[in-house]
Design a protein around this motif. Sequence first.
Motif, PDB file in Angstrom:
ATOM      1  N   THR A  97      54.718  60.135  44.254  1.00  0.00           N
ATOM      2  CA  THR A  97      54.924  59.322  45.447  1.00  0.00           C
ATOM      3  C   THR A  97      55.229  60.185  46.662  1.00  0.00           C
ATOM      4  O   THR A  97      54.895  59.824  47.795  1.00  0.00           O
ATOM      5  CB  THR A  97      56.049  58.298  45.204  1.00  0.00           C
ATOM      6  N   SER A  98      55.839  61.335  46.443  1.00  0.00           N
ATOM      7  CA  SER A  98      56.131  62.244  47.556  1.00  0.00           C
ATOM      8  C   SER A  98      54.833  62.692  48.226  1.00  0.00           C
ATOM      9  O   SER A  98      54.728  62.682  49.463  1.00  0.00           O
ATOM     10  CB  SER A  98      56.915  63.455  47.053  1.00  0.00           C
ATOM     11  N   PHE A  99      53.829  63.085  47.419  1.00  0.00           N
ATOM     12  CA  PHE A  99      52.545  63.471  48.004  1.00  0.00           C
ATOM     13  C   PHE A  99      51.922  62.284  48.734  1.00  0.00           C
ATOM     14  O   PHE A  99      51.410  62.429  49.848  1.00  0.00           O
ATOM     15  CB  PHE A  99      51.577  63.971  46.935  1.00  0.00           C
ATOM     16  N   ALA A 100      51.936  61.103  48.087  1.00  0.00           N
ATOM     17  CA  ALA A 100      51.328  59.917  48.687  1.00  0.00           C
ATOM     18  C   ALA A 100      51.951  59.624  50.049  1.00  0.00           C
ATOM     19  O   ALA A 100      51.249  59.329  51.026  1.00  0.00           O
ATOM     20  CB  ALA A 100      51.487  58.710  47.751  1.00  0.00           C
ATOM     21  N   THR A 101      53.280  59.736  50.138  1.00  0.00           N
ATOM     22  CA  THR A 101      53.976  59.450  51.393  1.00  0.00           C
ATOM     23  C   THR A 101      53.640  60.482  52.457  1.00  0.00           C
ATOM     24  O   THR A 101      53.341  60.137  53.611  1.00  0.00           O
ATOM     25  CB  THR A 101      55.491  59.431  51.150  1.00  0.00           C
ATOM     26  N   ASN A 102      53.661  61.754  52.080  1.00  0.00           N
ATOM     27  CA  ASN A 102      53.358  62.815  53.047  1.00  0.00           C
ATOM     28  C   ASN A 102      51.928  62.698  53.569  1.00  0.00           C
ATOM     29  O   ASN A 102      51.666  62.926  54.752  1.00  0.00           O
ATOM     30  CB  ASN A 102      53.578  64.193  52.417  1.00  0.00           C
ATOM     31  N   PHE A 103      51.004  62.339  52.676  1.00  0.00           N
ATOM     32  CA  PHE A 103      49.617  62.220  53.109  1.00  0.00           C
ATOM     33  C   PHE A 103      49.461  61.071  54.106  1.00  0.00           C
ATOM     34  O   PHE A 103      48.855  61.232  55.174  1.00  0.00           O
ATOM     35  CB  PHE A 103      48.699  62.005  51.905  1.00  0.00           C
ATOM     36  N   TYR A 151      46.636  57.371  41.015  1.00  0.00           N
ATOM     37  CA  TYR A 151      48.030  57.413  41.441  1.00  0.00           C
ATOM     38  C   TYR A 151      48.666  56.148  40.902  1.00  0.00           C
ATOM     39  O   TYR A 151      48.220  55.038  41.210  1.00  0.00           O
ATOM     40  CB  TYR A 151      48.113  57.476  42.959  1.00  0.00           C
ATOM     41  N   VAL A 152      49.692  56.299  40.065  1.00  0.00           N
ATOM     42  CA  VAL A 152      50.224  55.166  39.300  1.00  0.00           C
ATOM     43  C   VAL A 152      51.696  54.954  39.641  1.00  0.00           C
ATOM     44  O   VAL A 152      52.499  55.894  39.586  1.00  0.00           O
ATOM     45  CB  VAL A 152      50.082  55.418  37.781  1.00  0.00           C
ATOM     46  N   THR A 153      52.041  53.720  40.007  1.00  0.00           N
ATOM     47  CA  THR A 153      53.441  53.415  40.303  1.00  0.00           C
ATOM     48  C   THR A 153      53.983  52.275  39.458  1.00  0.00           C
ATOM     49  O   THR A 153      55.195  52.127  39.323  1.00  0.00           O
ATOM     50  CB  THR A 153      53.603  53.038  41.785  1.00  0.00           C
ATOM     51  N   GLY A 154      53.123  51.437  38.894  1.00  0.00           N
ATOM     52  CA  GLY A 154      53.583  50.277  38.138  1.00  0.00           C
ATOM     53  C   GLY A 154      53.937  50.616  36.703  1.00  0.00           C
ATOM     54  O   GLY A 154      53.773  51.754  36.238  1.00  0.00           O
ATOM     55  N   LEU A 155      54.401  49.597  35.987  1.00  0.00           N
ATOM     56  CA  LEU A 155      54.820  49.778  34.596  1.00  0.00           C
ATOM     57  C   LEU A 155      53.704  49.439  33.613  1.00  0.00           C
ATOM     58  O   LEU A 155      53.845  49.686  32.423  1.00  0.00           O
ATOM     59  CB  LEU A 155      56.042  48.896  34.307  1.00  0.00           C
ATOM     60  N   ASN A 187      43.971  69.674  50.963  1.00  0.00           N
ATOM     61  CA  ASN A 187      43.216  70.005  49.747  1.00  0.00           C
ATOM     62  C   ASN A 187      42.977  68.769  48.894  1.00  0.00           C
ATOM     63  O   ASN A 187      42.052  68.729  48.089  1.00  0.00           O
ATOM     64  CB  ASN A 187      43.965  71.055  48.922  1.00  0.00           C
ATOM     65  N   THR A 188      43.856  67.771  49.054  1.00  0.00           N
ATOM     66  CA  THR A 188      43.809  66.563  48.236  1.00  0.00           C
ATOM     67  C   THR A 188      44.072  65.362  49.129  1.00  0.00           C
ATOM     68  O   THR A 188      44.838  65.449  50.090  1.00  0.00           O
ATOM     69  CB  THR A 188      44.892  66.612  47.136  1.00  0.00           C
ATOM     70  N   LEU A 189      43.441  64.250  48.821  1.00  0.00           N
ATOM     71  CA  LEU A 189      43.734  63.034  49.569  1.00  0.00           C
ATOM     72  C   LEU A 189      43.966  61.878  48.615  1.00  0.00           C
ATOM     73  O   LEU A 189      43.595  61.926  47.433  1.00  0.00           O
ATOM     74  CB  LEU A 189      42.626  62.719  50.570  1.00  0.00           C
ATOM     75  N   LEU A 190      44.602  60.846  49.152  1.00  0.00           N
ATOM     76  CA  LEU A 190      44.864  59.614  48.408  1.00  0.00           C
ATOM     77  C   LEU A 190      44.065  58.497  49.057  1.00  0.00           C
ATOM     78  O   LEU A 190      44.063  58.361  50.284  1.00  0.00           O
ATOM     79  CB  LEU A 190      46.358  59.281  48.449  1.00  0.00           C
ATOM     80  N   ILE A 191      43.388  57.708  48.232  1.00  0.00           N
ATOM     81  CA  ILE A 191      42.587  56.601  48.748  1.00  0.00           C
ATOM     82  C   ILE A 191      42.769  55.396  47.839  1.00  0.00           C
ATOM     83  O   ILE A 191      42.568  55.471  46.625  1.00  0.00           O
ATOM     84  CB  ILE A 191      41.105  57.023  48.893  1.00  0.00           C
ATOM     85  N   ALA A 192      43.208  54.288  48.426  1.00  0.00           N
ATOM     86  CA  ALA A 192      43.490  53.070  47.667  1.00  0.00           C
ATOM     87  C   ALA A 192      42.251  52.186  47.607  1.00  0.00           C
ATOM     88  O   ALA A 192      41.348  52.312  48.443  1.00  0.00           O
ATOM     89  CB  ALA A 192      44.644  52.305  48.317  1.00  0.00           C
TER      90      ALA A 192
END
Length: 579
Positions: free
Chosen positions: A342-348, A298-302, A266-271
């Motif tokens: 990050t869990s979704f990002a990893t699973n995708f 999708y944000v991981t930094g500070l 239903n959702t995807l991640l694209i860098a």
Amino acid sequence: MGVSLLSSPAFPRIVIFSFITLYLIPELALAGITRHYKFDIKLQNVTRLCHTKSIVTVNGQFPGPRIVAREGDHLLIKVVNHVQNNISIHWHGIRQLQTGWADGPAYVTQCPIQTSQSYVYNFTIVGQRGTLFWHAHISWLRATVYGPLIILPKRGVPYPFAKPYEEVPIIFGEWWNVNPEAVISQALQTGGGPNVSDAYTINGLPGPLYNCSAKDTFKLKVKPGKTYLLRLINAALNDELFFSIANHSLTVVEADAVYVKPFETNTLLIAPGQTTNVVLKTKPHNPNATFLMTARPYVTGLGTFDNSTVAGILEYESPFHSAASIRNLPLFKPSLPSLNDTSFATNFTNKLRSLASAQFPANVPQKVDGHFFFTIGLGTSPCQQNHTCQGPNGTMFAASINNVSFVQSTTALLQAHFFGQSNGVYTPDFPITPIFPFNYTNNPPNNTMVSNGTKLVVLPFNTSVELIMQDTSILGAESHPLHLHGFNFFVVGQGFGNYDPNKDPSKFNLVDPIERNTVGVPSGGWVAIRFQADNPGVWFMHCHLEIHTSWGLKMAWVVLDGKLPNQKLLPPPADLPKC
């Protein structure tokens, strides 16, 4: 009527002024059509968010024109610079076999094209088909200078999935109300983080969730019971994006112009730098509703980021609906993952697998000649004397690989290599492992200062390479989309924490790993890739977050010529720009 591959309001068709000239390359034993394009780099007034400004464009279009070719075609793209900025164009994901002069990163494979000058990018598409894109590759001009690069299969060769009714490029970008060149200039002067964008865009349009933008909305008009191939491209400068269409599932069939084992999501991640083809199957009957398609980061930094959402609208065509009645239909919104999921990002990303079929094999190097371990992350540089800097503790932000922050040469590295004039331009001593090992994902070292240099790795032709890229927690763990020019690579493994050379290789996938040109190094983790260095030249590798590249998170590989004629870098063209 849906949006067709070759004609779309968002991407007006570029004139192809010599379409059927045959061109033969004996070395590659390939015959294909030669396609001519002309890119005029010029200023154009564009209005978004009720702000009108003059931006650098190709042929006055934002986003730029679509390039369409077939596998095996030969491309001649003349770029003429009519603006004050220097310009170069990168054909992102094209392997450029023997034609490194056409790759495009400024001061790596070419000097930039200066005002009133031109350059013809001359290359053949060998063994590739799918969705890629082109973009400016100097400073932050990529903010407005980008467009789709669609490679169709050879004539008579079908997709490994059902032929879609329509094919639609969807390209994500960012919009600043100010000049992005001023944004990066200020950031580099102050040493602080850059001002974030004012909006994300779909095909250059911000959509109805932004102020003053309802009319600037990308609309995908579809028919019931049809399949549509959406060619998704992330051309944004600094953000990975989640994407979803309300009440519709998508089937992923390709990533970075490589077919994958299909899977639904239903959702995807694209860098940034990545492309993903998905099949959208519309509902069998008109649902009497409209649906938002949205993307947000999708944000991981500070650091600060553009915490907003771009939206387009999926509309079902109906002879019974006028434009006014469509506006009164129910509008459904998708539910996107949380900003730091990050869990979704990893699973995708774990679902992505090469087809690994007889027709599309996954030629993963099974033996490795060269092992490399690169730490990827942020750091600091000292503030200049008598200056005030806005980085951590009064320093300047920097970024590095193995603690080397890359210093951009003022001479094109490929020219220096080809003519044997590297002395004083670069040194062939890039560290293949960290000089100062530490606990990369735990407490950072007290000294966060980076070193600086123009250092390269030199590889003999056809070396099989295994590269481990490890994120570091210096100034905070963060995901980094790393792009390698000149090659595709196989993502054979990834994980969180510190890479363990004794345990982790046993879990590598050497059968059907995903093949890419851009991969996200996980936040607080590592990724392992393998590739065959079978393409002579100088090849840039860098983070596709533009701010990190500006801070020095980049390096280059030199691949030496092989023994056979088709293993040697061809001489530079006569019109190669001069510095």
